[in-house]
Design a protein around this motif. Structure first.
Motif, PDB file in Angstrom:
ATOM      1  N   LEU A 116      37.330  24.223  46.111  1.00 45.27           N
ATOM      2  CA  LEU A 116      37.852  25.070  47.182  1.00 45.27           C
ATOM      3  C   LEU A 116      36.725  25.846  47.865  1.00 45.27           C
ATOM      4  CD1 LEU A 116      41.041  26.329  45.314  1.00 45.27           C
ATOM      5  CD2 LEU A 116      40.971  24.738  47.252  1.00 45.27           C
ATOM      6  N   ALA A 117      35.774  26.326  47.055  1.00 43.70           N
ATOM      7  CA  ALA A 117      34.633  27.050  47.635  1.00 43.70           C
ATOM      8  C   ALA A 117      33.804  26.137  48.526  1.00 43.70           C
ATOM      9  CB  ALA A 117      33.770  27.640  46.525  1.00 43.70           C
ATOM     10  N   ASP A 118      33.646  24.877  48.120  1.00 39.73           N
ATOM     11  CA  ASP A 118      32.891  23.917  48.934  1.00 39.73           C
ATOM     12  C   ASP A 118      33.551  23.695  50.294  1.00 39.73           C
ATOM     13  OD1 ASP A 118      31.037  23.591  46.928  1.00 39.73           O
ATOM     14  OD2 ASP A 118      31.929  21.740  46.137  1.00 39.73           O
ATOM     15  N   LEU A 119      34.877  23.913  50.347  1.00 40.42           N
ATOM     16  CA  LEU A 119      35.611  23.752  51.601  1.00 40.42           C
ATOM     17  C   LEU A 119      35.610  25.038  52.428  1.00 40.42           C
ATOM     18  CD1 LEU A 119      38.659  21.698  50.257  1.00 40.42           C
ATOM     19  CD2 LEU A 119      36.854  20.864  51.790  1.00 40.42           C
ATOM     20  N   GLY A 120      34.924  26.048  51.928  1.00 38.35           N
ATOM     21  CA  GLY A 120      34.785  27.286  52.688  1.00 38.35           C
ATOM     22  C   GLY A 120      35.774  28.377  52.332  1.00 38.35           C
ATOM     23  N   HIS A 121      36.585  28.181  51.330  1.00 40.69           N
ATOM     24  CA  HIS A 121      37.557  29.202  50.940  1.00 40.69           C
ATOM     25  C   HIS A 121      36.833  30.337  50.215  1.00 40.69           C
ATOM     26  CE1 HIS A 121      41.124  26.863  52.046  1.00 40.69           C
ATOM     27  NE2 HIS A 121      40.426  25.799  51.639  1.00 40.69           N
ATOM     28  N   ARG A 122      37.104  31.553  50.638  1.00 34.86           N
ATOM     29  CA  ARG A 122      36.446  32.722  50.067  1.00 34.86           C
ATOM     30  C   ARG A 122      37.414  33.617  49.287  1.00 34.86           C
ATOM     31  NH1 ARG A 122      31.835  31.456  49.390  1.00 34.86           N
ATOM     32  NH2 ARG A 122      31.292  33.676  49.081  1.00 34.86           N
ATOM     33  N   HIS A 123      38.707  33.438  49.517  1.00 36.07           N
ATOM     34  CA  HIS A 123      39.727  34.239  48.836  1.00 36.07           C
ATOM     35  C   HIS A 123      40.688  33.266  48.144  1.00 36.07           C
ATOM     36  CE1 HIS A 123      38.164  36.946  51.941  1.00 36.07           C
ATOM     37  NE2 HIS A 123      38.455  37.923  51.086  1.00 36.07           N
ATOM     38  N   VAL A 124      40.646  33.261  46.829  1.00 35.19           N
ATOM     39  CA  VAL A 124      41.355  32.244  46.031  1.00 35.19           C
ATOM     40  C   VAL A 124      42.181  32.936  44.952  1.00 35.19           C
ATOM     41  CG1 VAL A 124      41.082  30.184  44.591  1.00 35.19           C
ATOM     42  CG2 VAL A 124      39.443  30.658  46.426  1.00 35.19           C
ATOM     43  N   ALA A 125      43.356  32.384  44.653  1.00 34.89           N
ATOM     44  CA  ALA A 125      44.206  32.917  43.584  1.00 34.89           C
ATOM     45  C   ALA A 125      44.353  31.884  42.473  1.00 34.89           C
ATOM     46  CB  ALA A 125      45.582  33.287  44.128  1.00 34.89           C
ATOM     47  N   LEU A 126      44.474  32.358  41.245  1.00 32.94           N
ATOM     48  CA  LEU A 126      44.867  31.530  40.116  1.00 32.94           C
ATOM     49  C   LEU A 126      46.341  31.804  39.840  1.00 32.94           C
ATOM     50  CD1 LEU A 126      44.409  29.699  37.611  1.00 32.94           C
ATOM     51  CD2 LEU A 126      43.870  31.790  36.339  1.00 32.94           C
ATOM     52  N   VAL A 127      47.179  30.762  39.924  1.00 32.67           N
ATOM     53  CA  VAL A 127      48.584  30.874  39.528  1.00 32.67           C
ATOM     54  C   VAL A 127      48.715  30.244  38.155  1.00 32.67           C
ATOM     55  CG1 VAL A 127      50.963  30.287  40.049  1.00 32.67           C
ATOM     56  CG2 VAL A 127      49.393  30.889  41.909  1.00 32.67           C
ATOM     57  N   ASN A 128      48.909  31.099  37.166  1.00 31.76           N
ATOM     58  CA  ASN A 128      48.937  30.686  35.766  1.00 31.76           C
ATOM     59  C   ASN A 128      50.361  30.348  35.351  1.00 31.76           C
ATOM     60  OD1 ASN A 128      48.111  30.358  33.028  1.00 31.76           O
ATOM     61  ND2 ASN A 128      46.631  32.025  33.243  1.00 31.76           N
ATOM     62  N   ARG A 129      50.558  30.079  34.068  1.00 26.30           N
ATOM     63  CA  ARG A 129      51.905  29.923  33.513  1.00 26.30           C
ATOM     64  C   ARG A 129      52.558  31.294  33.389  1.00 26.30           C
ATOM     65  NH1 ARG A 129      52.368  25.188  30.485  1.00 26.30           N
ATOM     66  NH2 ARG A 129      54.570  25.719  30.218  1.00 26.30           N
ATOM     67  N   SER A 130      53.704  31.378  32.727  1.00 23.43           N
ATOM     68  CA  SER A 130      54.477  32.616  32.704  1.00 23.43           C
ATOM     69  C   SER A 130      53.734  33.741  31.984  1.00 23.43           C
ATOM     70  CB  SER A 130      55.823  32.379  32.027  1.00 23.43           C
ATOM     71  OG  SER A 130      55.651  32.226  30.626  1.00 23.43           O
ATOM     72  N   ALA A 131      54.091  34.975  32.346  1.00 21.57           N
ATOM     73  CA  ALA A 131      53.478  36.147  31.706  1.00 21.57           C
ATOM     74  C   ALA A 131      53.779  36.169  30.218  1.00 21.57           C
ATOM     75  CB  ALA A 131      53.994  37.418  32.372  1.00 21.57           C
ATOM     76  N   GLU A 132      54.966  35.697  29.829  1.00 18.06           N
ATOM     77  CA  GLU A 132      55.341  35.668  28.413  1.00 18.06           C
ATOM     78  C   GLU A 132      54.444  34.723  27.629  1.00 18.06           C
ATOM     79  OE1 GLU A 132      58.565  37.139  30.878  1.00 18.06           O
ATOM     80  OE2 GLU A 132      57.438  35.257  30.942  1.00 18.06           O
ATOM     81  N   LEU A 133      54.184  33.548  28.196  1.00 24.51           N
ATOM     82  CA  LEU A 133      53.322  32.578  27.521  1.00 24.51           C
ATOM     83  C   LEU A 133      51.902  33.110  27.383  1.00 24.51           C
ATOM     84  CD1 LEU A 133      54.183  28.989  28.847  1.00 24.51           C
ATOM     85  CD2 LEU A 133      54.207  29.781  26.481  1.00 24.51           C
ATOM     86  N   VAL A 134      51.376  33.647  28.455  1.00 21.81           N
ATOM     87  CA  VAL A 134      50.001  34.145  28.423  1.00 21.81           C
ATOM     88  C   VAL A 134      49.885  35.312  27.442  1.00 21.81           C
ATOM     89  CG1 VAL A 134      48.152  35.192  29.777  1.00 21.81           C
ATOM     90  CG2 VAL A 134      49.504  33.331  30.757  1.00 21.81           C
ATOM     91  N   ALA A 135      50.878  36.200  27.439  1.00 19.65           N
ATOM     92  CA  ALA A 135      50.855  37.332  26.518  1.00 19.65           C
ATOM     93  C   ALA A 135      50.940  36.870  25.068  1.00 19.65           C
ATOM     94  CB  ALA A 135      52.005  38.290  26.829  1.00 19.65           C
ATOM     95  N   ALA A 136      51.603  35.732  24.848  1.00 17.95           N
ATOM     96  CA  ALA A 136      51.736  35.193  23.484  1.00 17.95           C
ATOM     97  C   ALA A 136      50.484  34.456  23.026  1.00 17.95           C
ATOM     98  CB  ALA A 136      52.941  34.266  23.403  1.00 17.95           C
ATOM     99  N   GLY A 137      49.472  34.382  23.904  1.00 20.10           N
ATOM    100  CA  GLY A 137      48.222  33.728  23.521  1.00 20.10           C
ATOM    101  C   GLY A 137      48.190  32.245  23.804  1.00 20.10           C
ATOM    102  N   TYR A 138      48.979  31.799  24.782  1.00 19.31           N
ATOM    103  CA  TYR A 138      49.018  30.376  25.141  1.00 19.31           C
ATOM    104  C   TYR A 138      47.620  29.907  25.537  1.00 19.31           C
ATOM    105  CZ  TYR A 138      50.418  26.195  27.784  1.00 19.31           C
ATOM    106  OH  TYR A 138      50.550  24.922  28.271  1.00 19.31           O
TER     107      TYR A 138
END
Length: 338
Positions: free
Chosen positions: A171-193
Motif C-alpha cells: 500500500l505504501a508503494d502505491l502512495g498510501h500514507r494513512h492506513v488502517a489495520l482491521v483485525n479480528r474481534s476485540a474479544e479474540l484479540v483480548a483473549a490472546g488470539y
C-alpha cells in the motif's frame, strides 16, 4: 499416495493392504513383503499411523474447532476440509470437537476419554489452556497455529506478522500514507488470539518503517460489523485511504461501507489482506491478498500428527508459511480526498 495406490501396485486388494498394516487379520509373509516393498519405494508417510494402529489404537484423530455457534470463516472451513481429506487418505477417521465456553466439556471428553489417537488443534491463543491440558495428558497433538512458547509443540502456521507487513509495504508503494489495520474481534484479540497479535506487530513495524500514519481497530467476523467498522474509521480518520486486514469475514461489509460513503475500490480506497484464495477471488472486486494455502497446511498438520502418534518422542517440527500477495482488484494508487 494412499492405500488404494499401494494395493494397485502390489497387486492386492485395499483390505489386504489394511490388514497387512494393522495386523487385524493374517496376511502371508510373501504378501507382506510385497506390500512393504511398494511402501518403501513410494515413501508412504501415513504408514507411521498404520504401525501405531497395530497397538490397538482408535484409528481416529480429533479436530478441535471454534464453537459451532460461531459461523466458521472460509479459511477455517478450508482447514477443516483439508484435515478431513488428509486423514481419509491415511485411512483415519476424524472426530470434530468445538471448544470454548460451554463446549470445553466436549474437548475434555476427547482428552480424558482417549476417544482419539491424537488431536489437531485450531485457533490457538498465545497462552492456551488447551495446549497445557494436552501436554499434561501426553496425548499427541499438533497445532494449526502456535502459542507464545512455540518450541513446546509441533505446529503449522501462517506468518501473519510478515504478511500484514507486506500488505502495508504494498500500500505504501502505491502512495498510501494513512492506513488502517482491521483485525479480528476485540474479544479474540483480548483473549490472546495469536494471528491478531502477530498482525498488530507486523502492522506497527511496517507503518514505522515507511513513516505512515496508522490506526488499528478490531472488528467482529461478519459483514455488518465490517460496514460499521468502515463507517467509524472514515468518521474518525477522514484522511484514511487504505486498509490491511486479516478479517476475511468482514471484507464484504467493508466494501458496502465504502460504497455507502461514496467511495470506489480501488479508485478512492484500497484494501489488502490475508484470506482464503477462493474467498478472495469470489469477492467483487476480487481482493488483493496473501492466499492462505489451507490445502497444504491441513495435510501437513495431519502428517506431523501421524508422526507423533507413531513416535511420541520425535522432536517437535514446525512449518511457517508466508505466501506471496496476489494482486487483484482492490489496490491502486492513493488518491487524496482532503
Amino acid at each position: 499416495m494412499n492405500i488404494g495406490e499401494i494395493a494397485k501396485r502390489a497387486g492386492v486388494s485395499r483390505s489386504t493392504v489394511s490388514y497387512a498394516l494393522t495386523g487385524k487379520r493374517p496376511v502371508s509373509e510373501a504378501t507382506k513383503r510385497r506390500i512393504q516393498a511398494v511402501i518403501d519405494e513410494l515413501d508412504y508417510r501415513p504408514n507411521a499411523a498404520a504401525r501405531a494402529l497395530k497397538e490397538g489404537r482408535t484409528r481416529t484423530i480429533g479436530l478441535v474447532i471454534p464453537p459451532a455457534a460461531q459461523r466458521l470463516t472460509d479459511m477455517q472451513l478450508g482447514f477443516v476440509a483439508s484435515v478431513v481429506d488428509a486423514a481419509a487418505r491415511a485411512d483415519l477417521d476424524v472426530l470434530l470437537s468445538p471448544s470454548g465456553g460451554e463446549h470445553d466439556r466436549s474437548f475434555e471428553r476427547i482428552v480424558a476419554g482417549r476417544r482419539v489417537d491424537g488431536v489437531v488443534l485450531m485457533e490457538i491463543r498465545l497462552e492456551d489452556d488447551r495446549v497445557a491440558r494436552l501436554r499434561q495428558t501426553g496425548l499427541p497433538f499438533v497445532g494449526i497455529g502456535r502459542t507464545r512458547h512455540q518450541e513446546e509443540m509441533s505446529w503449522v502456521d501462517i506468518d501473519y506478522e510478515t504478511l500484514i507487513a507486506k500488505c502495508v509495504h504494498h500500500l505504501a508503494d502505491l502512495g498510501h500514507r494513512h492506513v488502517a489495520l482491521v483485525n479480528r474481534s476485540a474479544e479474540l484479540v483480548a483473549a490472546g488470539y495469536g494471528p491478531g497479535h502477530r498482525a498488530q506487530a507486523g502492522f506497527t513495524r511496517a507503518v514505522a518503517e515507511r513513516g505512515l500514519e496508522g490506526v488499528r481497530v478490531c472488528c467482529a467476523d461478519d459483514a455488518q460489523a465490517g460496514a460499521s467498522c468502515v463507517e467509524q474509521l472514515l468518521a474518525e480518520s477522514p484522511e484514511l485511504t487504505a486498509i490491511a486486514t486479516i478479517n476475511e469475514a468482514a471484507v464484504a461489509g467493508m466494501y458496502r461501507g465504502l460504497a455507502q460513503a461514496g467511495l470506489t475500490v480501488p479508485g478512492d480506497f484500497s484494501i489488502a489482506g490475508v484470506a482464503a484464495q477462493r474467498w478472495a477471488e469470489n469477492l467483487h472486486p476480487p481482493l488483493t491478498a496473501a492466499d492462505v494455502p489451507t490445502d497444504e497446511l491441513g495435510p501437513r498438520a495431519v502428517e506431523l500428527l501421524i508422526e507423533r502418534i507413531a513416535e511420541p518422542a520425535t522432536p517437535h517440527r514446525h512449518l511457517l508459511v508466508a505466501p506471496p500477495i496476489s494482486l487483484r482488484g482492490t489496490t491502486g494508487p492513493a488518491r487524496s480526498r482532503t
